[in-house]
Design an enzyme around this catalytic site. Structure first.
Site, PDB file in Angstrom:
ATOM      1  CB  SER A 281      84.915 -11.260 -23.648  1.00  0.00           C
ATOM      2  OG  SER A 281      84.391 -10.968 -24.930  1.00  0.00           O
TER       3      SER A 281
ATOM      4  CD  GLU B   4      86.407 -10.493 -31.607  1.00  0.00           C
ATOM      5  OE1 GLU B   4      85.484  -9.660 -31.613  1.00  0.00           O
ATOM      6  OE2 GLU B   4      86.661 -11.210 -32.584  1.00  0.00           O
ATOM      7  CB  CYS B   5      87.335 -16.499 -28.899  1.00  0.00           C
ATOM      8  SG  CYS B   5      86.781 -18.193 -28.555  1.00  0.00           S
ATOM      9  N   GLY B   6      90.095 -16.947 -28.547  1.00  0.00           N
ATOM     10  CA  GLY B   6      91.453 -17.428 -28.393  1.00  0.00           C
ATOM     11  C   GLY B   6      92.417 -16.333 -27.991  1.00  0.00           C
TER      12      GLY B   6
END
Length: 440
Positions: free
Chosen positions: A432, A329-331
């Protein structure tokens, strides 16, 4: 039914000082021996970690848009069940949210209305005096569902300034519960996504003690507590926001990977999953006895060189992904990509498991609720599953495979506007920028 009492500390706008007041109040009450629980309105990873440090107990998020009513009820019930007082912190301005039906806007006012919590308004009075009362009166009358029970004045310039502001509050009948003078020493350090994380803040306990001392000296805490009301619950809800992605979950956990919602972890554990933390920054690979690996968000852009040099982690992650699901997720998504460009413009090689390259040097803020529909089976669920969450990052994608076949999900904003494909999936690896809060 109702359980332990609560209050919502909110403000007319961001930057008013509500986090300072909340943390000082939470620590002041906790050191009196009271069972205090924090909660945070809206999507936010950082403030709940500070609440937990101040109170010694987990702090959950409450989000009227992303969460179902049963989930909201379950989280409030768990927090308030044995608490002397729940002190919830609002986000942004009290009524700031999205254009949705009443009660589902994501605004802090929705949470106050749902649970019957009185609102204590923190007012930054720098730059005005009696006019602050007009702002408070507008907040008190704007939404008939809520009760603004009192105000706390912040950034007061002098005793004369305080008397002038209190004169205005007397005219509208709102009690002033205390006033903090302007004091830059009470400010917590910040970076691009908000406050520096609780685990990174130097001498955090001493800082919390200073905040508690300031609040004890400036606020009528007993009067404030007397304004609290029992938490109003409709039914016993279901606390599982997201099904666990596996039975034994290898969870990256350190200063680069720390953005995991406490309610998600609680839901996984309640469903019988075991969470096994490991540290990429310490060059630890995902534990081989786990059946799924989860790389949460955080600040990998600040540690890109160290991650690139963590060969045990990267090689172990690649080996893990050959037979078991990995999600970022993200990072975490950025680390699963081919490279991550740091603020100085140097591109560090990452795991190379997803066809994406990202940059923190080319910064642009991405912020808002997202509704995702999964395009394939993954650790997040089966194809077609609807998830509600958010994005909040400054990194940009510089190179990626933009085909539908390579995408993780199709996403829309909170108003249903199609934002196209998001993230990537390749083999058992997905990721994502989308942070999942709950099932839709």
């Amino acid at each position: 039914m109702s359980v332990g009492p609560g209050l919502l500390i909110a403000a007319p706008r961001s930057g008013s000082g509500k986090t300072t007041i909340v943390l000082g109040l939470q620590r002041a009450l906790a050191r009196r021996g009271l069972r205090v629980r924090g909660m945070k309105c809206g999507p936010d990873y950082i403030d709940p970690a500070f609440h937990a440090a101040a109170t010694g107990a987990p702090s959950f998020n409450l989000d009227s848009f992303a969460m179902s009513r049963p989930l909201l009820q379950a989280l409030a019930s768990e927090a308030a069940g044995d608490a002397t007082l729940v002190i919830a912190e609002g986000s942004m301005g009290l009524f700031d949210g999205i254009r949705q039906e009443t009660g589902r806007t994501g605004a802090s006012a929705d949470i106050a209305a749902l649970f019957g919590w009185p609102v204590i308004l923190v007012l930054d009075v720098s730059g005005h005096a009696q006019s602050a009362a007009a702002v408070a009166l507008g907040c008190a009358r704007f939404d008939p569902r809520i009760d603004v029970a009192g105000v706390v004045l912040n950034k007061v310039a002098s005793e004369r300034h305080r008397r002038l502001v209190e004169d205005g509050m007397t005219r509208i009948g709102l009690p002033v519960l205390g006033a903090l003078m302007r004091n830059t020493e009470l400010t917590l350090p910040e970076r691009h996504l908000g406050l520096v994380q609780a685990g990174e803040t130097d001498e955090l306990d001493a800082r919390l003690e200073r905040l508690a001392d300031a609040v004890e000296g400036a606020l009528d805490i007993d009067r404030l507590m007397a304004l609290s009301r029992p938490t109003r619950l409709e039914t016993a809800g279901n606390a599982q926001s997201l099904p666990p992605p596996g039975q034994r979950i290898a969870l990256a956990s350190d200063q680069a990977f720390s953005f995991v919602y406490p309610h998600v972890l609680m839901g996984w554990r309640t469903a019988g999953a075991e969470i096994v933390p490991f540290s990429p920054l310490a060059d630890e690979p995902p534990p081989s006895d786990c059946d799924v690996c989860w790389l949460p968000g955080g600040y990998p852009e600040l540690h890109a060189g160290r991650i690139a040099g963590a060969q045990n982690f990267l090689e172990g992650l690649r080996a893990f992904s050959e037979s078991r699901p990995v999600h970022g997720e993200c990072g975490g998504y950025m680390v699963l990509g081919r490279s991550l460009e740091d603020a100085e413009g140097y591109a560090h090689p990452m795991a190379g498991l997803l066809p994406v390259e990202t940059s923190y040097a080319k910064r642009r803020m991405h912020l808002g609720y997202r509704v995702a529909h999964l395009l394939g089976d993954s650790a997040m669920g089966q194809a077609g599953r609807r998830l509600v969450g958010h994005e909040f990052h400054y990194a940009s994608v510089t190179q990626s495979d933009t085909s539908r076949e390579a995408a993780f999900a199709r996403i829309a904003d909170a108003e249903g506007n199609d934002l196209g494909f998001a993230g990537h999936r390749r083999g058992l690896v997905t990721g994502s920028f989308f942070h999942a809060i709950a099932q839709g």
